[in-house]
Design a protein around this motif. Structure first.
Motif, PDB file in Angstrom:
ATOM      1  N   GLU A  63       0.829  -1.214   0.000  1.00  0.00           N
ATOM      2  CA  GLU A  63       0.000   0.000   0.000  1.00  0.00           C
ATOM      3  C   GLU A  63       0.863   1.263   0.000  1.00  0.00           C
ATOM      4  N   SER A  64       1.949   1.223  -0.808  1.00  0.00           N
ATOM      5  CA  SER A  64       2.850   2.372  -0.966  1.00  0.00           C
ATOM      6  C   SER A  64       3.582   2.747   0.313  1.00  0.00           C
ATOM      7  N   LYS A  65       3.675   1.796   1.243  1.00  0.00           N
ATOM      8  CA  LYS A  65       4.401   2.049   2.483  1.00  0.00           C
ATOM      9  C   LYS A  65       5.376   0.905   2.743  1.00  0.00           C
ATOM     10  N   PRO A  66       6.579   1.216   3.229  1.00  0.00           N
ATOM     11  CA  PRO A  66       7.541   0.138   3.501  1.00  0.00           C
ATOM     12  C   PRO A  66       7.141  -0.674   4.735  1.00  0.00           C
ATOM     13  N   LEU A  67       7.379  -1.970   4.663  1.00  0.00           N
ATOM     14  CA  LEU A  67       7.168  -2.869   5.795  1.00  0.00           C
ATOM     15  C   LEU A  67       8.533  -3.339   6.284  1.00  0.00           C
ATOM     16  N   GLY A  68       9.006  -2.749   7.333  1.00  0.00           N
ATOM     17  CA  GLY A  68      10.317  -3.135   7.842  1.00  0.00           C
ATOM     18  C   GLY A  68      11.448  -2.440   7.101  1.00  0.00           C
ATOM     19  N   VAL A  69      12.661  -2.754   7.534  1.00  0.00           N
ATOM     20  CA  VAL A  69      13.857  -2.151   6.948  1.00  0.00           C
ATOM     21  C   VAL A  69      14.320  -2.996   5.769  1.00  0.00           C
ATOM     22  N   SER A  70      15.227  -2.439   4.971  1.00  0.00           N
ATOM     23  CA  SER A  70      15.762  -3.166   3.816  1.00  0.00           C
ATOM     24  C   SER A  70      16.937  -4.039   4.259  1.00  0.00           C
ATOM     25  N   MET A  71      17.134  -5.137   3.527  1.00  0.00           N
ATOM     26  CA  MET A  71      18.234  -6.055   3.778  1.00  0.00           C
ATOM     27  C   MET A  71      19.203  -5.983   2.599  1.00  0.00           C
ATOM     28  N   GLN A  72      20.486  -6.307   2.868  1.00  0.00           N
ATOM     29  CA  GLN A  72      21.530  -6.075   1.868  1.00  0.00           C
ATOM     30  C   GLN A  72      22.419  -7.301   1.739  1.00  0.00           C
ATOM     31  N   THR A  73      22.834  -7.569   0.489  1.00  0.00           N
ATOM     32  CA  THR A  73      23.796  -8.652   0.247  1.00  0.00           C
ATOM     33  C   THR A  73      25.212  -8.153   0.556  1.00  0.00           C
ATOM     34  N   PRO A  74      26.152  -9.036   0.863  1.00  0.00           N
ATOM     35  CA  PRO A  74      27.542  -8.607   1.097  1.00  0.00           C
ATOM     36  C   PRO A  74      28.218  -8.226  -0.223  1.00  0.00           C
ATOM     37  N   HIS A  75      29.343  -7.477  -0.120  1.00  0.00           N
ATOM     38  CA  HIS A  75      30.125  -7.125  -1.302  1.00  0.00           C
ATOM     39  C   HIS A  75      30.858  -8.367  -1.796  1.00  0.00           C
ATOM     40  N   LEU A  76      30.751  -8.612  -3.086  1.00  0.00           N
ATOM     41  CA  LEU A  76      31.412  -9.773  -3.688  1.00  0.00           C
ATOM     42  C   LEU A  76      32.273  -9.327  -4.858  1.00  0.00           C
ATOM     43  N   PHE A  77      33.339 -10.124  -5.113  1.00  0.00           N
ATOM     44  CA  PHE A  77      34.206  -9.867  -6.262  1.00  0.00           C
ATOM     45  C   PHE A  77      33.809 -10.834  -7.368  1.00  0.00           C
ATOM     46  N   PHE A  78      33.451 -10.273  -8.511  1.00  0.00           N
ATOM     47  CA  PHE A  78      33.007 -11.092  -9.632  1.00  0.00           C
ATOM     48  C   PHE A  78      34.122 -11.228 -10.662  1.00  0.00           C
ATOM     49  N   LYS A  79      34.212 -12.404 -11.241  1.00  0.00           N
ATOM     50  CA  LYS A  79      35.230 -12.654 -12.278  1.00  0.00           C
ATOM     51  C   LYS A  79      34.615 -12.548 -13.671  1.00  0.00           C
ATOM     52  N   ASN A  80      33.721 -13.474 -13.975  1.00  0.00           N
ATOM     53  CA  ASN A  80      33.158 -13.523 -15.320  1.00  0.00           C
ATOM     54  C   ASN A  80      31.703 -13.060 -15.375  1.00  0.00           C
ATOM     55  N   ASP A  96       1.813 -12.221   8.062  1.00  0.00           N
ATOM     56  CA  ASP A  96       1.463 -10.827   8.317  1.00  0.00           C
ATOM     57  C   ASP A  96       1.450  -9.991   7.054  1.00  0.00           C
ATOM     58  N   CYS A  97       1.710 -10.598   5.899  1.00  0.00           N
ATOM     59  CA  CYS A  97       1.815  -9.836   4.659  1.00  0.00           C
ATOM     60  C   CYS A  97       0.446  -9.658   4.023  1.00  0.00           C
ATOM     61  N   PRO A  98       0.068  -8.441   3.661  1.00  0.00           N
ATOM     62  CA  PRO A  98      -1.198  -8.240   2.941  1.00  0.00           C
ATOM     63  C   PRO A  98      -1.080  -8.695   1.491  1.00  0.00           C
ATOM     64  N   ILE A  99      -2.200  -8.699   0.802  1.00  0.00           N
ATOM     65  CA  ILE A  99      -2.239  -9.184  -0.572  1.00  0.00           C
ATOM     66  C   ILE A  99      -1.458  -8.272  -1.509  1.00  0.00           C
ATOM     67  N   SER A 100      -1.288  -7.009  -1.142  1.00  0.00           N
ATOM     68  CA  SER A 100      -0.586  -6.052  -2.011  1.00  0.00           C
ATOM     69  C   SER A 100       0.912  -6.013  -1.763  1.00  0.00           C
ATOM     70  N   PHE A 133       2.543 -12.042  -4.008  1.00  0.00           N
ATOM     71  CA  PHE A 133       1.461 -12.939  -4.411  1.00  0.00           C
ATOM     72  C   PHE A 133       1.138 -12.708  -5.879  1.00  0.00           C
ATOM     73  N   GLY A 134       0.836 -13.773  -6.585  1.00  0.00           N
ATOM     74  CA  GLY A 134       0.479 -13.671  -7.984  1.00  0.00           C
ATOM     75  C   GLY A 134      -0.936 -13.145  -8.175  1.00  0.00           C
ATOM     76  N   LYS A 135      -1.367 -13.081  -9.438  1.00  0.00           N
ATOM     77  CA  LYS A 135      -2.699 -12.567  -9.732  1.00  0.00           C
ATOM     78  C   LYS A 135      -3.796 -13.449  -9.164  1.00  0.00           C
ATOM     79  N   ASP A 136      -3.542 -14.744  -9.037  1.00  0.00           N
ATOM     80  CA  ASP A 136      -4.532 -15.661  -8.497  1.00  0.00           C
ATOM     81  C   ASP A 136      -4.486 -15.752  -6.973  1.00  0.00           C
ATOM     82  N   GLY A 137      -3.680 -14.899  -6.327  1.00  0.00           N
ATOM     83  CA  GLY A 137      -3.600 -14.899  -4.880  1.00  0.00           C
ATOM     84  C   GLY A 137      -2.686 -15.951  -4.303  1.00  0.00           C
ATOM     85  N   ALA A 138      -1.913 -16.654  -5.157  1.00  0.00           N
ATOM     86  CA  ALA A 138      -0.994 -17.689  -4.680  1.00  0.00           C
ATOM     87  C   ALA A 138       0.384 -17.084  -4.408  1.00  0.00           C
ATOM     88  N   LEU A 139       1.017 -17.556  -3.356  1.00  0.00           N
ATOM     89  CA  LEU A 139       2.345 -17.092  -2.996  1.00  0.00           C
ATOM     90  C   LEU A 139       3.339 -17.553  -4.055  1.00  0.00           C
TER      91      LEU A 139
END
Length: 933
Positions: A63-80, A96-100, A133-139
């Motif tokens: 509903e255009s509002k954040p739920l909780g704080v954001s989570m972050q991946t660690p810094h990684l070194f990529f080769k290819n 606790d998650c609403p349909i939206s 959730f998808g259009k049919d309400g399935a997770l």
């Protein structure tokens, strides 16, 4: 087929998790002209190295509002390639998650040049947003493919600007649809198959799967390259989107440079993520919040003009409201429902304004002589044919009000006019009061409707009371139970001395003081309500009934003090019997010892039951005077409540006593059953309605040989029942091997009679079976088994024990009419002429009672606030006129013609005869009763 199983989101006590897998796509090279003009761009990570270190953040939004704080991946070194393969656990549970809910995923790049001295060196490489959730309400579960929007942070608003699947672009009115590329369609189909392969929905073959993966990957690169070439050929050169520095997104790349370079759309990046996999589909389930206090109050206080709540209004967000200044497409407006407390109390302002204009004083003179044309007369006749519980539309009310003077000769129209009147308008209320004295005299059943809970105008109620004066004492006794309940709807000043002369309470007291039979029942009906301390009663009602009882006693003291003394002696008698019944019930002895204890107590002279001198009228049946009890004939029934069987000695009976009273008197005896611990008010109501219906049928010369025995509740947990000598169908079935016909032949043999039974006995059996089948169907009597179906040797069949009515039944799949095979066998089977005659009596009785449906419905409407168990349950579930009254109205089938109603009853009878589950329930009941014995 395997059983389809799923789980609901409310059952998943698990955090929202998402796995960041791989970022795929080709990055374009930044032109040297741009690097020369903005040298700080060359230090951005992705500009220096196409496989630079990036990190990803994910945050849950709804509903255009954040739920909780954001989570972050660690810094990684990529080769290819840029591959994280990292799970992120968001701080929100799935339950606790609403349909939206949607997850905003942003890929962040590194810039060494912070803006305005900020320490934040991150700039968005791209972002995407995927719904939970998808259009049919399935997770969502398993692998997901998300489009990355370059140089934009993920947008968590609704609707989002960065959907993981791009929305189709709008076409111009004359623009042809885009061509369908067969290779792209086939590639999408293969991607769906790959997803099923990962979910182990397709058998795996390692060596063959590797070859397929290589070829499909090669084909995907070819399709992507072809799409890029078509885009370059079909589109005009676009300006390159500026590279931004800092989280605020300020442009630092020259828009005018590289105008001929590749467009931003050609940088097609795709982020592959994973959701947890579940064994079964997970379907969204909303949280069931309790209705607000306002909702409960307004629902319980619905006015009479509102039979069902209006649908809640829908509010649509306009353009630019859903997400900042974003313009939303028409088909994407989110719809929210809001609770409007006034919708249950106030009408539509437009309709109110229209009514005031139509009924204003300027139209008063034109209305006085206005007469309806032929078409309008048909419309008026249709409105007048409405039942007492049917709601009038705004147009119906306007029509009734317009022709109110013309309708004053039609007695059926007064109740409709009262419904159409707006009593908040003094002008309309005054005109109605002026019309009522000149109106055609209404019938008693219509007067009962005006005494209901929806009519609070004192003039209207006074007129209804005045019309009740035309009813005789015998007719008034049939309605007395409901009229006592209607006292709750009286509104007058409680501080004034005495009772208003036009009030219902004053009318009942005057009539009861002149007729002891009425006075007896009025006294006991009031006393039960005065001592009712149930959870659904209130002190105000108890004070009201106590006040009426007080003035009744004062009136008796003035007119006939002896009658008041008789009522006091009756109270002493009931008190003694109640005390004995409680002692027997709670005695920890066996039944034989309880019987001996009862006989000894009744014979004790201290209890004044062995001889009652002078004789007093029996409260259960005041037409009979009793002078003592027979102790040796007393008994205790086999039941958990240990009901008492008492046989009173009859001194005399009044002339013109009822048939049930005469049948009950055998050699000067009057047997009763006294119960303690059971509320008999519901049984009392049912017997009263059966008595009323029997009178209605007798008025039409249709005698169905009913047995409306008497029941009187002496308190909310005690009462007396008239005992009718009879035998349960279960006992007859056991003794005569399931043959009711054999029982009738044994008691009334006649070789020349139908089926070997005396003609009068068989006719009584046919009529009584038909009468009780129709009446128990209309009242929705449930919990029917062979122990509460009784039969007398004379052929009188009747029902007892009405603990479930209005369609309620503790047994599943119970038939609407209890027409067991034992009853049909007594008629000679479904092919016999007796069964055909039985059906004909059913149809005749049903059509006769349908003509008086308004009277029955009005009586039930007066009981909507009573303490009768099933009526209270229905009102709590469905509201006023949607509960008890609605259930009875449904059984009358008033919405169809008489022929269609008869056909519907015929089908119900056929279904009841062929009901298999009822036979199983009867056998199970017999087994349980035998095991208890």
């Amino acid at each position: 087929m395997d059983t389809y199983t799923f789980a609901t989101s409310r059952q998943i006590d698990f955090p929202v998790c998402v796995k960041i897998n791989t970022l795929e796509g080709k990055q374009t090279t930044t032109p040297h002209t741009v690097l020369l003009k903005h040298p700080e761009i060359r230090h951005v990570g992705s500009v220096q190295n196409p496989h630079s270190e990036l990190y990803v953040t994910a945050q849950l939004w709804a509903e255009s509002k954040p739920l909780g704080v954001s989570m972050q991946t660690p810094h990684l070194f990529f080769k290819n390639n840029r591959t994280w393969n990292k799970w992120m656990e968001l701080p929100v549970q799935i339950k606790d998650c609403p349909i939206s809910s949607q997850i905003a995923i942003t890929i962040w790049d590194i810039s060494p040049c912070p803006e305005t001295g900020s320490l934040d060196h991150a700039i968005p490489f791209g972002g995407t947003t995927i719904s939970l959730f998808g259009k049919d309400g399935a997770l969502r579960k398993g692998r997901q493919k998300c489009k990355v929007y370059r140089r934009e942070a993920a947008d968590g608003h609704s609707p989002t600007r960065t959907p993981h699947v791009p929305r189709p672009k709008r076409r111009k009115p004359n623009e042809p649809p885009p061509p369908i590329i067969a290779e792209e369609v086939e590639l999408e189909r293969l991607e769906q198959l790959f997803k099923k392969h990962e979910m182990n929905e397709i058998p795996q073959n390692d060596w063959l799967d590797q070859l397929v993966f290589q070829n499909v990957g090669k084909k995907a690169r070819e399709v992507e390259e072809a799409a890029r070439q078509r885009s370059s050929a079909c589109k005009l050169p676009k300006r390159r989107a500026p590279i931004t520095n800092g989280s605020n997104g300020q442009a630092i790349q020259d828009d005018e440079s590289s105008s001929g370079s590749e467009s931003d759309d050609e940088e097609r990046f795709t982020l592959y993520i994973d959701f947890p996999r579940w064994d079964f589909p997970v379907i969204f389930e909303d949280f069931g919040y309790e209705p607000s206090r306002l909702m409960k109050e307004f629902s319980s206080n619905l006015s009479g003009s509102v039979l069902s709540p209006k649908p809640q209004p829908e509010v649509r967000y306009g353009p630019g409201i859903a997400a900042g200044t974003t313009v939303v497409d028409d088909e994407e407006y989110p719809i929210v429902q809001i609770f409007d407390p006034e919708q249950f109390q106030r009408e539509n302002p437009c309709e109110s304004k229209h009514r005031r204009l139509v009924r204003s004083d300027r139209n008063a003179f034109s209305d006085s002589d206005q007469k309806p044309n032929a078409k309008m007369r048909d419309e008026l006749n249709e409105i007048l044919s409405y039942g007492p519980t049917q709601e009038l539309s705004a147009q119906d009310k306007d029509v009734i009000w317009t022709f109110r003077r013309h309708l004053s000769r039609e007695k059926r129209a007064l109740t409709k006019l009262v419904k159409a009147t707006d009593f908040s308008n003094p002008n309309e209320a005054r005109q109605l009061v002026e019309l009522i004295p000149r109106w055609a005299k209404i019938d008693v059943d219509a007067a009962l409707e005006l005494l209901g809970p929806t009519y609070d105008n004192p003039v209207v109620r006074a007129y209804a009371v005045d019309r009740l004066r035309q009813a005789g004492d015998a007719e008034l006794q049939l309605y007395l139970l409901q009229l006592v309940q209607a006292l709750k709807f009286e509104k007058y000043e409680q501080t004034e001395e005495g009772l208003p002369s036009a009030s219902l309470a004053k009318f009942l007291i005057d009539r009861a003081a002149n007729n002891f039979i009425l006075g007896n029942y009025l006294h006991w009906f009031l006393m039960v309500e005065c001592v009712d301390q149930g959870t659904d009663t209130n002190a105000m009602n108890r004070r009201l009934f106590s006040r009426v009882e007080y003035y009744f006693m004062l009136e008796l003291e003035k007119r006939n003090p002896d009658l008041r003394k008789i009522l006091l002696r009756q109270g002493e008698l009931i008190t003694i019997i109640s005390s004995i019944s409680k002692d027997i019930r709670f005695s920890r002895t066996n039944r034989l010892q309880k019987i001996e204890m009862l006989k000894k107590t009744l014979a004790d002279p201290k209890n004044d039951l062995l001889k009652i001198d002078p004789p007093i009228p029996l409260p259960l049946d005041p037409e009979v005077e009793i002078c003592g009890v027979y102790p040796d004939e007393a008994n205790v029934f086999k039941s958990s409540l240990s009901p008492l069987y008492l046989n009173f000695r009859v001194a005399s009976a009044a002339e013109g006593s009822s048939a049930s009273t005469q049948r009950s008197q055998t050699h000067g005896k009057y047997p009763i059953i006294f119960k303690t611990g059971d509320d008999l008010r519901q049984d009392q109501l049912v017997i009263q309605i059966i008595t009323l219906m029997n009178n209605l049928l007798l008025k039409e010369n249709l005698d169905l040989k009913l047995t409306p025995y008497r029941i009187l509740a002496t308190s909310p947990a005690a009462g007396a029942v008239q005992f009718i000598p009879s035998t349960p169908i279960s006992a007859i079935s056991t003794k005569y091997k399931g043959s009711v016909l054999a029982y009738l032949r044994a008691n009334n043999p006649d070789v020349s009679g139908p089926l070997g039974v005396r003609k009068e006995t068989m006719d009584t059996y046919i009529r009584s079976c038909a009468g009780y089948c129709v009446i128990t169907y209309i009242l929705g009597v449930g919990d029917r088994h062979l122990d509460n179906l009784l039969l007398q040797p004379s052929g009188h069949f009747f029902h007892i024990d009405f603990g479930f009515i209005l369609g309620r039944d503790p047994k599943p799949f119970a038939p609407l009419i209890k027409l067991c095979k034992e009853m049909v066998e007594g008629l000679g089977g479904t092919a016999s002429p007796q069964y055909a005659q039985f059906k004909q009596y059913c149809f005749t009785a049903y059509t006769t009672l349908r003509k008086s449906s308004s009277l029955v419905l009005n009586l039930f409407s007066l009981m909507v606030q009573s303490s009768v168990t099933d009526i209270r349950l229905m009102e709590e579930q469905m509201g006023m006129f949607g509960g008890a009254v609605g259930k009875v109205r449904e059984r009358f089938n008033l919405d169809v013609s008489e022929e269609e109603a008869v056909r519907a009853l015929d089908q119900v009878l056929a279904d009841s005869v062929n009901a298999v589950f009822g036979v199983v329930i009867d056998r199970l009941h017999e087994f349980v009763q035998g095991w208890r014995a």
